[in-house]
Design an enzyme around this catalytic site. Sequence first.
Site, short mmCIF file in Angstrom:
data_model
loop_
_atom_site.label_atom_id
_atom_site.label_comp_id
_atom_site.label_asym_id
_atom_site.label_seq_id
_atom_site.Cartn_x
_atom_site.Cartn_y
_atom_site.Cartn_z
N LYS A 1 0.87 -1.18 0.00
CA LYS A 1 0.00 0.00 0.00
C LYS A 1 0.91 1.23 0.00
CE LYS A 1 -1.66 2.76 2.97
NZ LYS A 1 -1.54 4.00 2.16
N GLU B 1 10.46 1.48 9.75
CA GLU B 1 11.44 2.52 9.40
C GLU B 1 10.73 3.84 9.62
OE1 GLU B 1 14.59 2.30 8.42
OE2 GLU B 1 14.62 0.12 8.40
N GLU C 1 10.42 16.16 14.21
CA GLU C 1 10.76 16.10 12.79
C GLU C 1 9.84 17.07 12.05
OE1 GLU C 1 9.42 12.54 10.74
OE2 GLU C 1 11.35 12.38 9.75
N CYS D 1 13.79 11.62 5.22
CA CYS D 1 13.85 11.12 6.62
C CYS D 1 15.22 11.37 7.23
CB CYS D 1 13.49 9.64 6.66
SG CYS D 1 14.46 8.65 5.52
P1 NAD Z 1 2.81 8.53 7.42
O1 NAD Z 1 3.20 7.78 8.64
O2 NAD Z 1 1.76 9.54 7.53
O3 NAD Z 1 2.31 7.51 6.30
C1 NAD Z 1 3.12 6.44 5.88
C2 NAD Z 1 2.24 5.35 5.33
O4 NAD Z 1 1.49 4.79 6.40
C3 NAD Z 1 1.21 5.84 4.30
O5 NAD Z 1 1.08 4.87 3.30
C4 NAD Z 1 -0.06 5.93 5.12
O6 NAD Z 1 -1.23 5.81 4.37
C5 NAD Z 1 0.11 4.76 6.07
N1 NAD Z 1 -0.63 4.82 7.32
C6 NAD Z 1 -1.03 5.91 8.01
N2 NAD Z 1 -1.68 5.53 9.14
C7 NAD Z 1 -1.68 4.18 9.16
C8 NAD Z 1 -2.17 3.19 10.06
N3 NAD Z 1 -2.82 3.52 11.17
N4 NAD Z 1 -1.97 1.89 9.75
C9 NAD Z 1 -1.30 1.52 8.65
N5 NAD Z 1 -0.82 2.41 7.76
C10 NAD Z 1 -1.00 3.72 8.00
O7 NAD Z 1 4.16 9.10 6.82
P2 NAD Z 1 4.31 10.05 5.57
O8 NAD Z 1 3.85 11.40 6.01
O9 NAD Z 1 3.76 9.42 4.38
O10 NAD Z 1 5.91 10.05 5.38
C11 NAD Z 1 6.75 10.84 6.12
C12 NAD Z 1 7.39 10.05 7.25
O11 NAD Z 1 8.06 8.90 6.73
C13 NAD Z 1 8.44 10.84 7.98
O12 NAD Z 1 8.29 10.66 9.36
C14 NAD Z 1 9.74 10.23 7.50
O13 NAD Z 1 10.82 10.37 8.39
C15 NAD Z 1 9.35 8.80 7.33
N6 NAD Z 1 10.30 8.13 6.44
C16 NAD Z 1 11.23 7.30 6.99
C17 NAD Z 1 12.16 6.68 6.18
C18 NAD Z 1 13.22 5.76 6.76
O14 NAD Z 1 13.93 5.15 5.98
N7 NAD Z 1 13.34 5.64 8.07
C19 NAD Z 1 12.14 6.92 4.81
C20 NAD Z 1 11.19 7.78 4.28
C21 NAD Z 1 10.27 8.39 5.10
#
Ligand code: NAD
Length: 500
Positions: free
Chosen positions: A177, A252, A394, A291
């Site tokens: 997803k 992650e 962040e 990130c």
């Molecule tokens: P987010 O947590 O809002 O969403 C990430 C994914 O999770 C999306 O697909 C979203 O639809 C899904 N999601 C949201 N709530 C959920 C739930 N309750 N259950 C299951 N899935 C759910 O993050 P974002 O805003 O899309 O991305 C930014 C974040 O991602 C930042 O915190 C960034 O640091 C992190 N990130 C980390 C890495 C890494 O390698 N550590 C890499 C890229 C991004």
Amino acid sequence: MSSIETIHVDGVWLPAAAGETREVLDPADATTLQLVSEGGAQDADAAVAAARRAFDEGDWPRTAVAERSALLRRVADLLQRDREVIALIESRDTGKTLEEGRVDVDDVTNAFRYFADVVMNESGGRVVDAGSPDVHSVVVHEPVGVCSLITPWNYPLLQASWKIAPALAAGNTFVIKPSEVTPLSTVHLIKLLVEAGLPAGVANIVTGAGLPVGQRLAEHPDVDLFSFTGGLVSGTKAGAAAVSGAKKIALELGGKNPNVVFADACATDEGFDTAVDQALNAAFIHSGQVCSAGARLIIEESVRDRFVAELARRAEKIKLGRGTEDGVECGPLVSQQQLDKVEAYVASALAEGAQLRCGGKRPEPSDVRPASGYFYAPTVLDGCHREMKVIREETFGPILTVETFATEDEAVALANDTEYGLAGAVFSGDTARARRVAARLRHGTVWINDYHPYLPQAEWGGFGKSGIGRELGPTGLDEYRESKHIYENLRPEPVRWFAG
Ligand code: NAD
């Protein structure tokens, strides 16, 4: 605009079961880029059922490693064939520049090739000395099963590939997803997997929101492994749902990454120029929506004034605009929500006493084209300290904060003063010092005199609340494998433990 079918289950492209669609926006001008299928729990269930069948009854988990490896290589070749198309999709969807999109395609091509190689190197199992010539003991690897893969919006193709390549190399089936904000490049990647010859049911995608689709994929009883990349709040919530069903989990999450600059890195004009240039790159590439962004500059007090003045001068010159336009260096933020969040962080920092050295606003309409996108000017906030919200949380935007230190110990303490631990850097002209400080940083990746490079053969992931587990490297493959010890007695005879 007509909608495209972006749900792929058991080899068939489908609309959402409930007929819902979602508008994917172009962040450069807030217009609709594409209408896609908006899946729900029913679609997630159908996709998991297909992946389950493909794992339990299909050929893929039992396909020879050499064949799986060859398929990954074909995917890598197809990624290169479609390099420009995918870079354009990624640029339009996320706002990043076309060149960044190309770099992403090249990086994920390397990741597919890396996992194609590494799985071949380790395919024979590990013979263990059981201490007897009458015993043959071997540890082999097997796929975990059905994997739920959840990815964020900032590096959609890359995050999907870091999961899909090792999952397939190991022989798993999956449902992915992607973020509802930027699903398009992942849809294209699934098409390439099909074209490369992956059997139906092995690779499934459900486009839709975290709630309900992501949540359903986390808690589904027929899923064996849950791998999530995203923010701390949603990641821990989804991880808790997955763990309650005793699935394997990998998270992650975010980062709040220090970039430590010692005065001795700036002793020469070249050194100074390099450190400033790298600090800009660390903080502002992809408008800071990375990130591992070096959002915290931690600089030795004696060079602060000169360094920050030069940094602000250059940050002000960063050319904003649509990522596909020539000469543009930074695209927009991904969404109105992200823009609002960044504005709120800057306001809170100023209220807590930070000094604005540049940016701190949306650019003037005449400074950016198109003027209606989610743009925010690269911002440098001086005089920050660890009690500020902007230092602790962040921000995921083009905000660079400045803190200062007088001693090496102070620099290390500041750099480690975060609940996260994803990445960080140290710039120093003194090799011994740079290595000493790198050894003391509690972060999963530490760069010395550089920022941002990563290698598919080196593990990626974080200490602390940056997550659980690692992607890439041999560990990134192991996340998708079970180890099985097979102990074979070559001369079976009674053990006579029980006398009768
Ligand atoms: P987010 O947590 O809002 O969403 C990430 C994914 O999770 C999306 O697909 C979203 O639809 C899904 N999601 C949201 N709530 C959920 C739930 N309750 N259950 C299951 N899935 C759910 O993050 P974002 O805003 O899309 O991305 C930014 C974040 O991602 C930042 O915190 C960034 O640091 C992190 N990130 C980390 C890495 C890494 O390698 N550590 C890499 C890229 C991004």
